[in-house]
Design a protein around this motif. Sequence first.
Motif, mmCIF file in Angstrom:
data_model
loop_
_atom_site.group_PDB
_atom_site.id
_atom_site.type_symbol
_atom_site.label_atom_id
_atom_site.label_comp_id
_atom_site.label_asym_id
_atom_site.label_seq_id
_atom_site.Cartn_x
_atom_site.Cartn_y
_atom_site.Cartn_z
ATOM 1 N N THR A 132 0.862 -1.182 0.000
ATOM 2 C CA THR A 132 0.000 0.000 0.000
ATOM 3 C C THR A 132 0.893 1.225 0.000
ATOM 4 O OG1 THR A 132 -0.140 -0.003 2.415
ATOM 5 C CG2 THR A 132 -1.934 -1.099 1.224
ATOM 6 N N ARG A 191 -2.704 -2.708 -11.033
ATOM 7 C CA ARG A 191 -4.080 -2.232 -10.797
ATOM 8 C C ARG A 191 -4.199 -0.806 -11.306
ATOM 9 N NH1 ARG A 191 -6.362 -2.849 -5.068
ATOM 10 N NH2 ARG A 191 -8.267 -2.660 -6.261
ATOM 11 N N THR A 240 0.882 5.794 -1.182
ATOM 12 C CA THR A 240 0.411 6.951 -1.933
ATOM 13 C C THR A 240 1.590 7.485 -2.729
ATOM 14 O OG1 THR A 240 -1.108 7.469 -0.130
ATOM 15 C CG2 THR A 240 -0.735 9.194 -1.779
ATOM 16 N N TRP A 245 -1.740 9.679 -6.336
ATOM 17 C CA TRP A 245 -2.611 8.509 -6.476
ATOM 18 C C TRP A 245 -2.172 7.409 -5.511
ATOM 19 C CZ3 TRP A 245 0.086 4.243 -8.153
ATOM 20 C CH2 TRP A 245 1.257 4.476 -8.897
ATOM 21 N N ARG A 246 -3.093 6.510 -5.221
ATOM 22 C CA ARG A 246 -2.880 5.472 -4.211
ATOM 23 C C ARG A 246 -2.903 4.088 -4.853
ATOM 24 N NH1 ARG A 246 -1.801 4.726 0.749
ATOM 25 N NH2 ARG A 246 -2.859 3.206 2.043
ATOM 26 N N ILE A 247 -2.157 3.175 -4.241
ATOM 27 C CA ILE A 247 -2.140 1.787 -4.700
ATOM 28 C C ILE A 247 -2.318 0.851 -3.505
ATOM 29 C CG2 ILE A 247 0.371 1.644 -4.541
ATOM 30 C CD1 ILE A 247 0.261 -0.320 -6.944
ATOM 31 N N GLU A 248 -3.011 -0.245 -3.766
ATOM 32 C CA GLU A 248 -3.081 -1.376 -2.853
ATOM 33 C C GLU A 248 -3.081 -2.605 -3.741
ATOM 34 O OE1 GLU A 248 -5.622 -3.026 0.941
ATOM 35 O OE2 GLU A 248 -6.730 -2.020 -0.652
ATOM 36 N N LYS A 283 -4.788 3.126 -11.236
ATOM 37 C CA LYS A 283 -4.480 4.132 -10.233
ATOM 38 C C LYS A 283 -5.772 4.541 -9.528
ATOM 39 C CE LYS A 283 -0.579 5.938 -12.777
ATOM 40 N NZ LYS A 283 -0.048 7.047 -13.526
ATOM 41 N N GLN A 284 -5.667 4.704 -8.212
ATOM 42 C CA GLN A 284 -6.800 5.145 -7.409
ATOM 43 C C GLN A 284 -6.506 6.565 -6.924
ATOM 44 O OE1 GLN A 284 -6.886 2.300 -4.245
ATOM 45 N NE2 GLN A 284 -7.196 0.582 -5.598
ATOM 46 N N ASN A 285 -7.399 7.495 -7.246
ATOM 47 C CA ASN A 285 -7.211 8.858 -6.760
ATOM 48 C C ASN A 285 -7.481 8.918 -5.266
ATOM 49 O OD1 ASN A 285 -6.566 9.893 -9.288
ATOM 50 N ND2 ASN A 285 -8.708 10.111 -9.824
ATOM 51 N N VAL A 286 -6.721 9.751 -4.598
ATOM 52 C CA VAL A 286 -6.884 9.883 -3.145
ATOM 53 C C VAL A 286 -7.975 10.887 -2.829
ATOM 54 C CG1 VAL A 286 -5.625 10.080 -0.992
ATOM 55 C CG2 VAL A 286 -4.369 9.698 -3.071
#
Length: 134
Positions: free
Chosen positions: A95, A129, A97, A102-105, A131-134
């Motif tokens: 995990t 995966r 940022t 952007w965040r990853i898990e 990219k996940q925005n924070v």
Amino acid sequence: MATTETSASKVTADTLAAFSAAFNRHDANALMEFMTEDCVFDAAGGSEVYGARFVGRDAVRAAFEAVFKTFPDAHWGKGRHYVIGERGVSEWVFTGTHAEGWRIEAEGCDLFEFRDGLIAVKRAFRKERPKQNV
């Protein structure tokens, strides 16, 4: 009476757990104490079939430090570590940022080769995966 190698010269699952703990402290100096002088680190990403390859303590330390800079809150959790002879595996969930926000898990693993009680090769693999925005 024949002598055998002591367990102190062998890498164990506890050794890999301590190595992982040094990653979570972002302690590059401690990490390098686990590795041979001519160590090899194959990063999870890169343009080659093996990702990006770093050879030797200076290059490997710089690569680890770059991860800590890129992901200031990087964490490898849910660790499970296995050793069979001169090879080992660490499974984890990464995990973090990214410095760009952007965040990853993602699940991942490291495949290891050992020599003389130290890590000679570390090959990192991680799920890709979006990219996940924070």
